[in-house]
Structure formats: structure tokens, C-alpha cells
Scaffold this active site. Sequence first.
Site, PDB file in Angstrom:
ATOM      1  NE  ARG A 203      -4.020  -1.978   2.033  1.00 23.70           N
ATOM      2  CZ  ARG A 203      -3.884  -3.004   2.854  1.00 23.70           C
ATOM      3  NH1 ARG A 203      -2.932  -3.015   3.766  1.00 23.70           N
ATOM      4  NH2 ARG A 203      -4.698  -4.031   2.767  1.00 23.70           N
TER       5      ARG A 203
ATOM      6  CE  LYS B 164      -1.512  13.915 -13.951  1.00 21.16           C
ATOM      7  NZ  LYS B 164      -1.985  14.314 -15.304  1.00 21.16           N
TER       8      LYS B 164
ATOM      9  CD  GLU C 227       5.956  17.169 -22.591  1.00 12.68           C
ATOM     10  OE1 GLU C 227       5.368  18.177 -22.132  1.00 12.68           O
ATOM     11  OE2 GLU C 227       5.350  16.128 -22.931  1.00 12.68           O
TER      12      GLU C 227
ATOM     13  CE  LYS D 124       4.481  17.534 -13.926  1.00 17.52           C
ATOM     14  NZ  LYS D 124       4.627  16.297 -14.694  1.00 17.52           N
TER      15      LYS D 124
ATOM     16  CD  GLU E 259      -4.753  16.846 -15.278  1.00 13.89           C
ATOM     17  OE1 GLU E 259      -3.654  16.327 -15.095  1.00 13.89           O
ATOM     18  OE2 GLU E 259      -5.348  16.841 -16.351  1.00 13.89           O
TER      19      GLU E 259
ATOM     20  NE  ARG F 277      -0.294  17.311 -12.473  1.00 11.99           N
ATOM     21  CZ  ARG F 277       0.344  16.447 -11.706  1.00 11.99           C
ATOM     22  NH1 ARG F 277       0.029  16.352 -10.432  1.00 11.99           N
ATOM     23  NH2 ARG F 277       1.292  15.673 -12.183  1.00 11.99           N
TER      24      ARG F 277
ATOM     25  CG  ASN G 193      -3.032  18.002 -20.117  1.00  9.14           C
ATOM     26  OD1 ASN G 193      -2.053  17.308 -19.863  1.00  9.14           O
ATOM     27  ND2 ASN G 193      -4.156  17.939 -19.435  1.00  9.14           N
TER      28      ASN G 193
ATOM     29  CG  HIS H  88       0.169  16.979 -23.778  1.00  7.98           C
ATOM     30  ND1 HIS H  88       0.995  18.084 -23.825  1.00  7.98           N
ATOM     31  CD2 HIS H  88       0.920  15.991 -23.229  1.00  7.98           C
ATOM     32  CE1 HIS H  88       2.176  17.759 -23.301  1.00  7.98           C
ATOM     33  NE2 HIS H  88       2.153  16.496 -22.939  1.00  7.98           N
TER      34      HIS H  88
ATOM     35  CG  HIS I 269      -2.534  12.509 -25.936  1.00  7.98           C
ATOM     36  ND1 HIS I 269      -3.047  13.049 -24.771  1.00  7.98           N
ATOM     37  CD2 HIS I 269      -1.286  12.086 -25.635  1.00  7.98           C
ATOM     38  CE1 HIS I 269      -2.133  12.953 -23.817  1.00  7.98           C
ATOM     39  NE2 HIS I 269      -1.066  12.376 -24.310  1.00  7.98           N
TER      40      HIS I 269
ATOM     41  CG  HIS J 116       4.624  12.321 -25.177  1.00 13.68           C
ATOM     42  ND1 HIS J 116       3.252  12.382 -25.307  1.00 13.68           N
ATOM     43  CD2 HIS J 116       4.951  13.226 -24.224  1.00 13.68           C
ATOM     44  CE1 HIS J 116       2.779  13.285 -24.467  1.00 13.68           C
ATOM     45  NE2 HIS J 116       3.790  13.805 -23.791  1.00 13.68           N
TER      46      HIS J 116
HETATM   47  P1  NAD Z   1      11.737   6.192 -22.134  1.00 10.99           P
HETATM   48  O1  NAD Z   1      11.713   5.969 -20.693  1.00 10.99           O
HETATM   49  O2  NAD Z   1      11.241   5.100 -23.011  1.00 10.99           O
HETATM   50  O3  NAD Z   1      13.209   6.571 -22.580  1.00 10.99           O
HETATM   51  C1  NAD Z   1      13.482   6.786 -23.955  1.00 10.99           C
HETATM   52  C2  NAD Z   1      14.631   5.903 -24.452  1.00 10.99           C
HETATM   53  O4  NAD Z   1      15.866   6.437 -24.002  1.00 10.99           O
HETATM   54  C3  NAD Z   1      14.599   4.473 -23.941  1.00 10.99           C
HETATM   55  O5  NAD Z   1      14.986   3.625 -24.977  1.00 10.99           O
HETATM   56  C4  NAD Z   1      15.651   4.463 -22.841  1.00 10.99           C
HETATM   57  O6  NAD Z   1      16.233   3.191 -22.655  1.00 10.99           O
HETATM   58  C5  NAD Z   1      16.644   5.438 -23.347  1.00 10.99           C
HETATM   59  N1  NAD Z   1      17.420   6.152 -22.335  1.00 10.99           N
HETATM   60  C6  NAD Z   1      16.959   6.681 -21.191  1.00 10.99           C
HETATM   61  N2  NAD Z   1      17.906   7.398 -20.585  1.00 10.99           N
HETATM   62  C7  NAD Z   1      19.009   7.296 -21.351  1.00 10.99           C
HETATM   63  C8  NAD Z   1      20.318   7.842 -21.258  1.00 10.99           C
HETATM   64  N3  NAD Z   1      20.658   8.676 -20.280  1.00 10.99           N
HETATM   65  N4  NAD Z   1      21.212   7.529 -22.223  1.00 10.99           N
HETATM   66  C9  NAD Z   1      20.843   6.723 -23.273  1.00 10.99           C
HETATM   67  N5  NAD Z   1      19.621   6.208 -23.426  1.00 10.99           N
HETATM   68  C10 NAD Z   1      18.707   6.498 -22.467  1.00 10.99           C
HETATM   69  O7  NAD Z   1      10.898   7.493 -22.571  1.00 10.99           O
HETATM   70  P2  NAD Z   1      10.722   8.946 -21.937  1.00 10.99           P
HETATM   71  O8  NAD Z   1      10.545   9.832 -23.089  1.00 10.99           O
HETATM   72  O9  NAD Z   1      11.738   9.270 -20.918  1.00 10.99           O
HETATM   73  O10 NAD Z   1       9.333   8.812 -21.167  1.00 10.99           O
HETATM   74  C11 NAD Z   1       8.141   8.537 -21.853  1.00 10.99           C
HETATM   75  C12 NAD Z   1       7.137   7.990 -20.884  1.00 10.99           C
HETATM   76  O11 NAD Z   1       6.908   8.934 -19.865  1.00 10.99           O
HETATM   77  C13 NAD Z   1       5.783   7.672 -21.504  1.00 10.99           C
HETATM   78  O12 NAD Z   1       5.382   6.395 -21.113  1.00 10.99           O
HETATM   79  C14 NAD Z   1       4.873   8.735 -20.895  1.00 10.99           C
HETATM   80  O13 NAD Z   1       3.538   8.267 -20.742  1.00 10.99           O
HETATM   81  C15 NAD Z   1       5.523   8.984 -19.585  1.00 10.99           C
HETATM   82  N6  NAD Z   1       5.208  10.293 -19.003  1.00 10.99           N
HETATM   83  C16 NAD Z   1       4.766  10.345 -17.727  1.00 10.99           C
HETATM   84  C17 NAD Z   1       4.492  11.550 -17.137  1.00 10.99           C
HETATM   85  C18 NAD Z   1       4.061  11.615 -15.704  1.00 10.99           C
HETATM   86  O14 NAD Z   1       3.694  12.690 -15.233  1.00 10.99           O
HETATM   87  N7  NAD Z   1       4.101  10.527 -14.987  1.00 10.99           N
HETATM   88  C19 NAD Z   1       4.663  12.738 -17.847  1.00 10.99           C
HETATM   89  C20 NAD Z   1       5.132  12.665 -19.145  1.00 10.99           C
HETATM   90  C21 NAD Z   1       5.400  11.430 -19.723  1.00 10.99           C
HETATM   91 MG    MG Z   2       3.723  15.190 -22.092  1.00 15.73          MG
END
Ligand code: NAD
Ligand code: MG
Length: 371
Positions: free
Chosen positions: A127, A149, A191, A233, A243, A247, A251, A254, A258, A272
Site C-alpha cells: 500500500r 503521476k 516539454e 511544474k 488535476e 494542472r 496539457n 497534448h 495525443h 511523445h
Molecule cells: P523512455 O523511458 O522510453 O526513454 C526513452 C529511451 O531512451 C529508452 O529507450 C531508454 O532506454 C533510453 N534512455 C533513457 N535514458 C538514457 C540515457 N541517459 N542515455 C541513453 N539512453 C537512455 O521514454 P521517456 O521519453 O523518458 O518517457 C516517456 C514515458 O513517460 C511515456 O510512457 C509517458 O507516458 C511517460 N510520461 C509520464 C508523465 C508523468 O507525469 N508521470 C509525464 C510525461 C510522460
Molecule cells: Mg507530455
Amino acid sequence: MSTPAAVTVPVALGERRYDIHIGPGLLDRAGDLLRAAVPGARRAIVVSDETVAALYLERVRTALTSAGVETGAHIVPAGEASKSLSRLEDLLEALLGFGLERGTPVIALGGGVVGDLAGFAAAVALRGVPFVQIPTTLLAQVDSSVGGKTAVNSRHGKNLIGAFHQPRLVLADTDTLDTLPRRELRAGYAETAKYGLIGDAAFWDWLEAHGTALLDGDAALRTEAIATSCRAKAAVVAADEREAGQRALLNLGHTFGHALEAETGYGDALLHGEAVAIGMVMAFDLSHRLGLCPGQDAERVRRHLAAVGLPVRPDPARTWDVERLLGHMARDKKVKDGRITFVLARGIGRAHLQDDVPADAVRSTLAASLT
Ligand code: NAD
Ligand code: MG
């Protein structure tokens, strides 16, 4: 290029307050900073993906061990497919197999995928156990690691199974960006730029002046941009943690983005951040069409994002359909009572929410960007 010192950005959430540390060399301080943020932590489990683990896991483990923290690790394949219920199940069983206790931190070392997966596991294991983020992509450093999130994906859509679970500590080591592929770096930049467009015109001016140097590797500029993004942020999250209202400004770009991602299948065709870049251009175009925003500002948005190498319109080599894109927008989880809330702008740095946008204006924006 100067070597900047680390910057600390607090996130003011009462008893859930935490610090974001930003700067070079922070991986090596993970042990001491963890001990300070989670007093009494003697064990921890690091969750990472194969790519990031190969680059950085040993350094983090060494830092934790030398601070007296015994460390386990769980590695998932790199990529969005790891945000699944079956990967979550494997992770939860691994955490429990490690002998997780209520005070044992789960540490996410990686991009947003690892952060979202590990964060949700930390929210539900026993939990809720302490959660620490060590984001290694620009997107994760400016966006996903801050705000609490967490989620995995469902066959019904992205991020539909999740929880709010704030981290106890965020360590954004800017050195890790040196190994990030340039395309991923640019996607994260979209972003970053978003915060300027939402509420900080001076930051947008700064990005126009320094964006290229920042992407080319200037460490001081990176630290400054990440800190400014995290402050923006953090302020929004502190005012509206779950949100209920403002918040949603985060978006910007977005809703359009999306729709493009849904159409391209959330894969490599369009990252993204790339979808968000196009979406922000569309949001400013729509704002201009509605007579809210000077055309000059919409043009500045397009010009700068294009100048740093981001896409600013859907790939003309593909076939797009305006009505299909509108359909995706209407099915977005943020739609309430059939109304799409758009983030529009009266100019750079002056975004607001609006839910009475005529569908024909949205059609015109989409159609214009496809021709
Ligand atoms: P990711 O985690 O897939 O990383 C992108 C790629 O880069 C991967 O292949 C990873 O292995 C590689 N990588 C990561 N760090 C590296 C480094 N330092 N050197 C070399 N390679 C590296 O993608 P992302 O863009 O970081 O995140 C996308 C995800 O985040 C999505 O699933 C999205 O839904 C989520 N997200 C969440 C929130 C939230 O508020 N929780 C906000 C925005 C996005
Ligand atoms: Mg985003």
C-alpha cells in the site's frame, strides 16, 4: 562551457514536500541524498531498463553501497511496452521477493517508462513504499519525474491504470543526457519549451536564444532549463496536485498531440515530445484562428521548434484524416461530458483552458497543417 553547481528546486506539498536536485555528478551522490531524504533506509531496490542499466546502474549501486544502503535491482526491456500489467506483476513479485518493507525505497533509474512503472509499483506494493526518481531522459527530468503521476498502460489506452504517488526525492543528473540519443533529447525539449509557452514568456525568449546551445551540450544551460521547467511544474502541481483545474494547463499541445500519437500507434514513428511539438504549433494556430493570439506569436512558436529540429506538422509522407484525428481527440480521457477542454493562448506565456471551442475551428487547424 562552465561547470555549474547543482540546483535544488523544492516541491511544496505539505508533508509530502520533496526536493528536486539538478546538476552534473549527482549519480555519485545518490547514497547520501537518499539517506537524507528517506532517513533509516538501509536497503533499496533500483528499477531500470536494459539500456540505462548498462550505462549507469553500477555507478548508482556503488554510491548507495558506500552510503551503507544494500541494493537490489530489477531490469526491464527498454521501451513503452514495459509499462504493462504483466511487467508490473513481475516487478511487484520481485520487490516482495527482495523482502520489501514499508520503509524500503524503490528507485526508478531511467526515463519516463521506468519512472511510471516503478512509481506505480511503489504506490501499491504494501500500500505504498518510499519512491525515488533518478530520471535520465530530458523528458523525465523536466516532466514525468515531477508531480507524482504514475501509471501503466491498458489495452484500452495509455496510462489508464495508475495512482498519484509523490517521490521523496528526485535526482536529475545532467551528465546522463550526454548519452541520450539526440532525437530523444529534442523530444524532451518540447516539454521544456511548453513551460515557456504556458506561463513564462521570458523563459521562451531565453530558449530562443539558448535552445540550440543547450541541445548541443552546454551543461550550465541544461541545468538552468531543467530547473526553470521543474519550478514551473512544481508550482502548478503544488496548486493542483490531483488535476482538478489548473494542472490541465500542462496539457498544452497534448490534445492534438495525443490524436497524432494514437494515429501512429505510440511508437517510433512519432515520439511523445514530437507529437507535443506539433500539438503546440496547432494550439497556437487555433488560438490565432479564434482571434485570441497574435499571428506573430503563433509564427514564433513554429519557427523556434522547427529551428531546433522538432517536427511542426504531421509527416506529409503519411495519409492523415481530419475526422479520424477529431475522433481520437473526442475519446481522450480528459474529455468531460463530451466537451474537449483545449489549452489555448492569448500569446506566448499566456495559456488558458477553454471548453467551448467550435469543432470547425479545430477542423481548420488540422486541415491547414495537413496541406
Ligand atoms: P523512455 O523511458 O522510453 O526513454 C526513452 C529511451 O531512451 C529508452 O529507450 C531508454 O532506454 C533510453 N534512455 C533513457 N535514458 C538514457 C540515457 N541517459 N542515455 C541513453 N539512453 C537512455 O521514454 P521517456 O521519453 O523518458 O518517457 C516517456 C514515458 O513517460 C511515456 O510512457 C509517458 O507516458 C511517460 N510520461 C509520464 C508523465 C508523468 O507525469 N508521470 C509525464 C510525461 C510522460
Ligand atoms: Mg507530455
